[in-house]
Design a protein around this motif. Structure first.
Motif, PDB file in Angstrom:
ATOM      1  N   ARG A  80     -26.603   3.213  -2.059  1.00 52.13           N
ATOM      2  CA  ARG A  80     -27.907   3.452  -2.698  1.00 52.13           C
ATOM      3  C   ARG A  80     -28.331   2.263  -3.548  1.00 52.13           C
ATOM      4  O   ARG A  80     -29.502   1.905  -3.597  1.00 52.13           O
ATOM      5  N   TYR A  81     -27.367   1.663  -4.245  1.00 49.05           N
ATOM      6  CA  TYR A  81     -27.668   0.532  -5.126  1.00 49.05           C
ATOM      7  C   TYR A  81     -28.114  -0.678  -4.307  1.00 49.05           C
ATOM      8  O   TYR A  81     -29.064  -1.368  -4.675  1.00 49.05           O
ATOM      9  N   SER A  82     -27.460  -0.935  -3.189  1.00 52.33           N
ATOM     10  CA  SER A  82     -27.836  -2.091  -2.369  1.00 52.33           C
ATOM     11  C   SER A  82     -29.196  -1.875  -1.696  1.00 52.33           C
ATOM     12  O   SER A  82     -29.970  -2.809  -1.570  1.00 52.33           O
ATOM     13  N   ILE A  83     -29.487  -0.667  -1.289  1.00 53.98           N
ATOM     14  CA  ILE A  83     -30.788  -0.372  -0.702  1.00 53.98           C
ATOM     15  C   ILE A  83     -31.869  -0.456  -1.771  1.00 53.98           C
ATOM     16  O   ILE A  83     -32.931  -1.030  -1.540  1.00 53.98           O
ATOM     17  N   GLY A  84     -31.590   0.071  -2.956  1.00 52.91           N
ATOM     18  CA  GLY A  84     -32.558   0.058  -4.047  1.00 52.91           C
ATOM     19  C   GLY A  84     -32.858  -1.331  -4.564  1.00 52.91           C
ATOM     20  O   GLY A  84     -33.968  -1.614  -4.991  1.00 52.91           O
ATOM     21  N   SER A  85     -31.885  -2.230  -4.514  1.00 53.56           N
ATOM     22  CA  SER A  85     -32.113  -3.587  -5.004  1.00 53.56           C
ATOM     23  C   SER A  85     -32.942  -4.413  -4.028  1.00 53.56           C
ATOM     24  O   SER A  85     -33.539  -5.404  -4.407  1.00 53.56           O
ATOM     25  N   ARG A  86     -33.002  -3.992  -2.772  1.00 52.52           N
ATOM     26  CA  ARG A  86     -33.810  -4.713  -1.775  1.00 52.52           C
ATOM     27  C   ARG A  86     -35.270  -4.321  -1.821  1.00 52.52           C
ATOM     28  O   ARG A  86     -36.114  -5.015  -1.303  1.00 52.52           O
ATOM     29  N   LEU A  87     -35.558  -3.147  -2.396  1.00 51.47           N
ATOM     30  CA  LEU A  87     -36.944  -2.666  -2.411  1.00 51.47           C
ATOM     31  C   LEU A  87     -37.761  -3.313  -3.493  1.00 51.47           C
ATOM     32  O   LEU A  87     -37.405  -3.768  -4.462  1.00 51.47           O
TER      33      LEU A  87
END
Length: 87
Positions: A80-87
């Motif tokens: 979730r953290y890696s996906i959220g940091s890309r947005l």
């Protein structure tokens, strides 16, 4: 969309209390299921062992489920953290 929780915070919560890491990342149902199974398997191993066993031996089933929930919560938080940091 809010910023995801740091995976290391989730890891700490998961170590301190079964299911807390999952609740922190918004997967309360999964966290509560882990907590329930920790209690259930602790009870089952407690009832099927002898009083001569150590505390860890008498609660081994619950501790095993708890140990499984820790990397699960961390892995899900990291995703979730890696996906959220890309947005």
């Amino acid at each position: 969309m809010s910023k995801p929780v740091n995976p290391y915070v989730v890891l700490l919560l998961a170590i301190l209390l079964p299911g807390a890491g999952h609740v922190a990342i918004g997967e309360a149902r999964r966290g509560l299921a882990f907590a329930l199974f920790v209690l259930l398997f602790s009870f089952l191993t407690y009832m099927t062992t002898t009083p001569e066993q150590s505390f860890i031996g008498r609660h081994a089933g619950g501790l095993f489920i708890w140990a499984l929930s820790i990397p699960d919560a961390y892995r899900r938080a990291r995703i979730r953290y890696s996906i959220g940091s890309r947005l």
